[in-house]
Enzyme design. Structure first.
Site, PDB file in Angstrom:
ATOM      1  N   LYS A   1       0.829  -1.214   0.000  1.00  0.00           N
ATOM      2  CA  LYS A   1       0.000   0.000   0.000  1.00  0.00           C
ATOM      3  C   LYS A   1       0.862   1.261   0.000  1.00  0.00           C
ATOM      4  O   LYS A   1       2.065   1.209   0.291  1.00  0.00           O
ATOM      5  CB  LYS A   1      -0.933  -0.028   1.206  1.00  0.00           C
ATOM      6  CG  LYS A   1      -1.961  -1.172   1.138  1.00  0.00           C
ATOM      7  CD  LYS A   1      -2.967  -1.062   2.267  1.00  0.00           C
ATOM      8  CE  LYS A   1      -4.002  -2.157   2.196  1.00  0.00           C
ATOM      9  NZ  LYS A   1      -5.030  -2.014   3.240  1.00  0.00           N
TER      10      LYS A   1
ATOM     11  N   PHE B   1     -15.356   3.341   7.112  1.00  0.00           N
ATOM     12  CA  PHE B   1     -13.975   3.621   6.726  1.00  0.00           C
ATOM     13  C   PHE B   1     -13.760   3.684   5.215  1.00  0.00           C
ATOM     14  O   PHE B   1     -12.653   3.953   4.763  1.00  0.00           O
ATOM     15  CB  PHE B   1     -13.033   2.581   7.344  1.00  0.00           C
ATOM     16  CG  PHE B   1     -13.338   1.156   6.941  1.00  0.00           C
ATOM     17  CD1 PHE B   1     -12.862   0.630   5.752  1.00  0.00           C
ATOM     18  CD2 PHE B   1     -14.110   0.341   7.754  1.00  0.00           C
ATOM     19  CE1 PHE B   1     -13.148  -0.673   5.371  1.00  0.00           C
ATOM     20  CE2 PHE B   1     -14.404  -0.974   7.383  1.00  0.00           C
ATOM     21  CZ  PHE B   1     -13.916  -1.475   6.194  1.00  0.00           C
TER      22      PHE B   1
ATOM     23  N   HIS C   1      -2.161  -5.362   1.496  1.00  0.00           N
ATOM     24  CA  HIS C   1      -3.452  -6.026   1.308  1.00  0.00           C
ATOM     25  C   HIS C   1      -3.194  -7.457   0.887  1.00  0.00           C
ATOM     26  O   HIS C   1      -2.212  -7.736   0.200  1.00  0.00           O
ATOM     27  CB  HIS C   1      -4.249  -5.302   0.206  1.00  0.00           C
ATOM     28  CG  HIS C   1      -5.420  -6.104  -0.305  1.00  0.00           C
ATOM     29  ND1 HIS C   1      -6.641  -6.109   0.328  1.00  0.00           N
ATOM     30  CD2 HIS C   1      -5.536  -6.965  -1.346  1.00  0.00           C
ATOM     31  CE1 HIS C   1      -7.464  -6.920  -0.328  1.00  0.00           C
ATOM     32  NE2 HIS C   1      -6.817  -7.452  -1.346  1.00  0.00           N
TER      33      HIS C   1
END
Ligand code: CMP
Length: 140
Positions: free
Chosen positions: A11, A59, A117
């Protein structure tokens, strides 16, 4: 039978901090083989589609904003029982709860900025790999 490939994304927080090589080396040491990789900046449309399953969660806007904030590095990795093996290797979503030695314990800052991820099922691994890569991008 569980598949032997999964999709991961380094990320923007980890990529920006120059941790991509360290994270890949960490995973290679655990037996994951690199099958495909690219470096890219996701558009809001791409991030929204990739994380569509989380649409409506509190979120979600923060997740899309973060994932589009800078470059990231999607990769296809190979190992026996790859989805489970990678989820074990990266640790819990929240680095505060991640086991020692996991990628998130070592490199993540928070639940939102959590470095990496990993696909959560074989079905999603196949879908997510197709999201970023053509068949011809895979080395085998
Ligand atoms: P990831 O494995 O990429 O899948 C969905 C992401 O949503 C997850 O990692 C986290 O980065 C993010 N996420 C999940 N829960 C929260 C939360 N409570 N606050 C912020 N981000 C979250």
């Amino acid at each position: 039978m569980a598949g032997n490939r999964t999709l991961t994304i380094i990320k923007p927080d980890a990529f920006n901090a120059g941790k991509a090589g360290l994270i890949l080396a960490h995973l290679e040491k655990q037996g994951f083989a690199l099958i495909a990789a690219r470096v890219m900046k996701l558009t809001p449309a791409q991030a929204g589609e990739f994380y569509a399953v989380h649409k409506g969660r509190p979120f979600y806007p923060e997740l899309v904003e973060f994932m589009t904030s800078d470059y990231c590095m999607p990769m296809v990795l190979e190992k026996g029982d790859a989805v489970l093996a990678l989820r074990d290797a990266i640790g819990a979503t929240d680095p505060a709860e991640a086991a020692p030695g996991t990628v998130r314990k070592l490199y993540a800052e928070s639940k939102g900025r959590n470095a990496i991820h990993a696909s959560d099922s074989d079905e999603n691994a196949a879908r997510e790999a197709r999201f970023f890569f053509a068949e011809t991008d895979l080395i085998r």
